[in-house]
Write a protein that holds these residues in place. Structure first.
Motif, mmCIF file in Angstrom:
data_model
loop_
_atom_site.group_PDB
_atom_site.id
_atom_site.type_symbol
_atom_site.label_atom_id
_atom_site.label_comp_id
_atom_site.label_asym_id
_atom_site.label_seq_id
_atom_site.Cartn_x
_atom_site.Cartn_y
_atom_site.Cartn_z
ATOM 1 N N UNK A 66 -19.866 3.973 34.759
ATOM 2 C CA UNK A 66 -19.804 5.075 33.810
ATOM 3 C C UNK A 66 -19.215 4.616 32.477
ATOM 4 N N UNK A 67 -19.677 5.258 31.430
ATOM 5 C CA UNK A 67 -19.099 5.083 30.097
ATOM 6 C C UNK A 67 -18.212 6.302 29.892
ATOM 7 N N UNK A 114 -24.412 4.226 27.321
ATOM 8 C CA UNK A 114 -24.055 4.413 25.918
ATOM 9 C C UNK A 114 -25.063 5.312 25.211
ATOM 10 N N UNK A 115 -26.313 5.196 25.588
ATOM 11 C CA UNK A 115 -27.339 6.041 24.976
ATOM 12 C C UNK A 115 -27.066 7.515 25.273
ATOM 13 N N UNK A 116 -26.663 7.797 26.509
ATOM 14 C CA UNK A 116 -26.350 9.191 26.875
ATOM 15 C C UNK A 116 -25.108 9.663 26.123
ATOM 16 N N UNK A 117 -24.097 8.797 26.000
ATOM 17 C CA UNK A 117 -22.901 9.148 25.238
ATOM 18 C C UNK A 117 -23.279 9.473 23.796
ATOM 19 N N UNK A 118 -24.134 8.672 23.207
ATOM 20 C CA UNK A 118 -24.581 8.902 21.837
ATOM 21 C C UNK A 118 -25.248 10.271 21.720
ATOM 22 N N UNK A 119 -26.056 10.629 22.700
ATOM 23 C CA UNK A 119 -26.730 11.928 22.683
ATOM 24 C C UNK A 119 -25.722 13.076 22.804
#
Length: 144
Positions: A66-67, A114-119
């Motif tokens: 997980x991030x 990280x892509x999901x965090x960015x979203x």
């Protein structure tokens, strides 16, 4: 009513935070006191509510993938209710706290990439009432 806590109590609590299952004899040896002293201290800390219970920490292999991040949020105006309501609708937000100082809210976020965090951060930034935000990605955790 506040319970007086001395240095021995603090050291005992620190050892228990690291290992709540450590035997009294081992705690006594590490603290340089008798088992009776440790037992009486534990009894007092429990009866006065300083120690409210013991828990188990479980190692979850999925946590390593997980991030995790902490996002501080500044709200426009004085009423954060609308922003809180919007943040509650984001499933990746594991916890939400009000705070003082520059930031009004702190959101604990957990994502699978990280892509999901960015979203998720994009969603937070576009919520009505969000004036500013700042995010720190959590790299590692230390036991307390």
């Amino acid at each position: 009513m506040t319970v007086p806590i001395d240095d021995l109590d603090r050291r005992l609590l620190s050892l228990l935070r690291a290992n709540g299952r450590e035997p009294v004899a081992s705690l006594a040896a590490r603290l340089g006191v008798t088992r009776t002293t440790v037992s009486k201290r534990l009894e007092r800390l429990l009866s006065t509510g300083v120690i409210v219970g013991f828990s188990v920490r479980v190692h979850d292999p999925a946590d390593h993938a997980a991030v995790r991040a902490v996002t501080m949020v500044a709200v426009e105006g004085r009423d954060a209710r609308e922003v809180v309501s919007g943040l509650r609708g984001i499933p990746e937000i594991a916890a939400l706290h009000t705070t003082n100082g520059r930031w009004d809210l702190v959101a604990e976020i957990s994502c699978d990439s990280l892509a999901r965090l960015d979203a998720v951060l994009g969603v937070i930034r576009t919520l009505d009432g969000v004036r500013d935000s700042e995010t720190s990605i959590l790299l590692s955790s230390a036991s307390v």
